[in-house]
Design an enzyme around this catalytic site. Sequence first.
Site, PDB file in Angstrom:
ATOM      1  N   CYS A  50     -18.692  -8.012  11.044  1.00  0.00           N
ATOM      2  CA  CYS A  50     -17.408  -7.640  11.653  1.00  0.00           C
ATOM      3  C   CYS A  50     -16.587  -6.818  10.663  1.00  0.00           C
ATOM      4  O   CYS A  50     -16.350  -7.245   9.532  1.00  0.00           O
ATOM      5  CB  CYS A  50     -16.651  -8.900  12.061  1.00  0.00           C
ATOM      6  SG  CYS A  50     -14.945  -8.574  12.522  1.00  0.00           S
ATOM      7  N   CYS A  53     -13.250  -8.851   9.565  1.00  0.00           N
ATOM      8  CA  CYS A  53     -13.258 -10.122   8.836  1.00  0.00           C
ATOM      9  C   CYS A  53     -12.902  -9.896   7.354  1.00  0.00           C
ATOM     10  O   CYS A  53     -13.191  -8.840   6.787  1.00  0.00           O
ATOM     11  CB  CYS A  53     -14.636 -10.783   8.948  1.00  0.00           C
ATOM     12  SG  CYS A  53     -14.833 -11.812  10.417  1.00  0.00           S
ATOM     13  N   HIS A 113     -12.432 -15.221  12.775  1.00  0.00           N
ATOM     14  CA  HIS A 113     -13.100 -14.340  13.731  1.00  0.00           C
ATOM     15  C   HIS A 113     -13.138 -14.926  15.149  1.00  0.00           C
ATOM     16  O   HIS A 113     -13.167 -14.185  16.141  1.00  0.00           O
ATOM     17  CB  HIS A 113     -14.533 -14.080  13.226  1.00  0.00           C
ATOM     18  CG  HIS A 113     -15.313 -13.106  14.047  1.00  0.00           C
ATOM     19  ND1 HIS A 113     -15.176 -11.740  13.912  1.00  0.00           N
ATOM     20  CD2 HIS A 113     -16.246 -13.299  15.019  1.00  0.00           C
ATOM     21  CE1 HIS A 113     -15.997 -11.133  14.759  1.00  0.00           C
ATOM     22  NE2 HIS A 113     -16.658 -12.050  15.440  1.00  0.00           N
ATOM     23  N   ASN A 153      -6.185  -4.877  23.367  1.00  0.00           N
ATOM     24  CA  ASN A 153      -7.258  -4.882  24.362  1.00  0.00           C
ATOM     25  C   ASN A 153      -8.099  -6.099  24.085  1.00  0.00           C
ATOM     26  O   ASN A 153      -8.657  -6.216  22.989  1.00  0.00           O
ATOM     27  CB  ASN A 153      -8.168  -3.667  24.202  1.00  0.00           C
ATOM     28  CG  ASN A 153      -7.618  -2.451  24.898  1.00  0.00           C
ATOM     29  OD1 ASN A 153      -6.790  -2.559  25.793  1.00  0.00           O
ATOM     30  ND2 ASN A 153      -8.087  -1.296  24.475  1.00  0.00           N
ATOM     31  N   SER A 161     -14.822  -3.996  21.817  1.00  0.00           N
ATOM     32  CA  SER A 161     -16.180  -4.329  21.396  1.00  0.00           C
ATOM     33  C   SER A 161     -16.177  -5.438  20.353  1.00  0.00           C
ATOM     34  O   SER A 161     -17.169  -6.113  20.150  1.00  0.00           O
ATOM     35  CB  SER A 161     -16.868  -3.086  20.832  1.00  0.00           C
ATOM     36  OG  SER A 161     -16.006  -2.454  19.894  1.00  0.00           O
ATOM     37  N   HIS A 164     -12.892 -10.146  17.231  1.00  0.00           N
ATOM     38  CA  HIS A 164     -11.946 -10.574  16.185  1.00  0.00           C
ATOM     39  C   HIS A 164     -10.511 -10.320  16.673  1.00  0.00           C
ATOM     40  O   HIS A 164     -10.202  -9.227  17.125  1.00  0.00           O
ATOM     41  CB  HIS A 164     -12.220  -9.790  14.890  1.00  0.00           C
ATOM     42  CG  HIS A 164     -11.565 -10.402  13.699  1.00  0.00           C
ATOM     43  ND1 HIS A 164     -12.258 -10.996  12.679  1.00  0.00           N
ATOM     44  CD2 HIS A 164     -10.248 -10.551  13.383  1.00  0.00           C
ATOM     45  CE1 HIS A 164     -11.405 -11.465  11.778  1.00  0.00           C
ATOM     46  NE2 HIS A 164     -10.178 -11.201  12.199  1.00  0.00           N
ATOM     47  N   HIS A 166      -7.143  -9.052  17.175  1.00  0.00           N
ATOM     48  CA  HIS A 166      -6.405  -7.939  16.566  1.00  0.00           C
ATOM     49  C   HIS A 166      -5.710  -7.118  17.634  1.00  0.00           C
ATOM     50  O   HIS A 166      -6.003  -7.255  18.822  1.00  0.00           O
ATOM     51  CB  HIS A 166      -7.361  -7.037  15.767  1.00  0.00           C
ATOM     52  CG  HIS A 166      -8.291  -6.220  16.617  1.00  0.00           C
ATOM     53  ND1 HIS A 166      -9.371  -6.762  17.292  1.00  0.00           N
ATOM     54  CD2 HIS A 166      -8.294  -4.903  16.939  1.00  0.00           C
ATOM     55  CE1 HIS A 166     -10.005  -5.813  17.956  1.00  0.00           C
ATOM     56  NE2 HIS A 166      -9.359  -4.669  17.770  1.00  0.00           N
ATOM     57  N   GLN A 168      -3.631  -3.009  18.167  1.00  0.00           N
ATOM     58  CA  GLN A 168      -3.485  -1.671  17.597  1.00  0.00           C
ATOM     59  C   GLN A 168      -2.059  -1.188  17.755  1.00  0.00           C
ATOM     60  O   GLN A 168      -1.332  -1.631  18.642  1.00  0.00           O
ATOM     61  CB  GLN A 168      -4.404  -0.696  18.320  1.00  0.00           C
ATOM     62  CG  GLN A 168      -5.869  -1.051  18.204  1.00  0.00           C
ATOM     63  CD  GLN A 168      -6.734   0.094  18.676  1.00  0.00           C
ATOM     64  OE1 GLN A 168      -6.589   1.239  18.231  1.00  0.00           O
ATOM     65  NE2 GLN A 168      -7.632  -0.198  19.591  1.00  0.00           N
TER      66      GLN A 168
HETATM   67 ZN   LIG Z   1     -14.207 -10.752  12.352  1.00  0.00          ZN
END
Ligand SMILES: [Zn+2]
Length: 346
Positions: A50, A53, A113, A153, A161, A164, A166, A168
């Site tokens: 990832c 990570c 994660h 998203n 895709s 993890h 997160h 933007q």
């Molecule tokens: Zn990750």
Amino acid sequence: MLDLTEHSHRRFNPLTHEWVIVSPHRTKRPWQGQVEPASQPELSTYDPDCYLCPGNCRAEGNANPHYSDIFVFDNDFPALRSDIPSGHFDSGSLLIAEAERGICRVICFSPNHALTLPRMQTSAIRLVVDAWANQYKDLATSPLIGHVQVFENRGEMMGASNPHPHCQIWASESVPNEPAKELSSLGAYLEKNASCLLCDYSATETASGERVVCENDHFLAVVPFWAVYPFEVMVLTKQHRASIDKLDDSARAALADILKRVTTRYDNLFLTPFPYSMGFHQAPTDGKENRHAHLHAHFYPPLLRSATVRKFLVGFEILGGPQRDITPESAAARLRELNERHYVDV
Ligand SMILES: [Zn+2]
Ligand SMILES: [Zn+2]
Ligand SMILES: [Zn+2]
């Protein structure tokens, strides 16, 4: 007489000045039957492959620090760059373009994660809220940046895709289409009525209660009267605030609380990690007063009936306009009756 629970009709979105067709007669009870938890691969808390990570290498060879809560970095493949020349392209009156500069960043919500917003502690989500506020403030100081779009998203269905947790930030020179439409309506409404459209809307929804999903002292979560997606939700500040950096300590804690509760209800709806695109609309960062801007978040989730049956915007929806079957009122009632304890933890 028109019955909004029976007859096909169209509803007006005062923010975008667009209409949505509602066809309540087509699906009276879309959620009949027992919902079984979909089998989910158990994610591990760390994935060596990832790029988000802690400690891992990203695309351009940059290594992530061993961060312990929030981690912010400039997107390695930004859609907008700040180091390009300004300029116009105008070939007659029909072919028009202009340079668009910007800054794109990524915010990791947690080093873990396997976590998602609904499964994070409220105190940890509060750190995410602070990061959003700090980023907004920081980007607003750049003379280049006229608008800051924060969005998440979630889920492969939404093209994310990487699981993890997160979001933007795309900060741009100009105000993008959707907030531009809304800001124009908010401005015109303020001019005409000497009050804020979203303050008035929030009062209307609180009084009716019909479309309210949940609320706390500072925030209201509703399925908007004009919702396009089956389980679309809008989260509004109850007090008028133009942007996220204007939230005080208790309002920031309340935002963390309402986000956890809304996303937990989403996961519990079809007993699956609920995909969505979510983002905030707030004041542009153009240095003006922007009294008409009112901080709010939109959740646009594609799921319709189960973990796998989704709504597609095709056919009439692309060529004509949006349409929905279940009414926003029944979607709100369905979300309202759900537990706020995550199904995985029950
Ligand atoms: Zn990750
Ligand atoms: Zn307002
Ligand atoms: Zn909006």
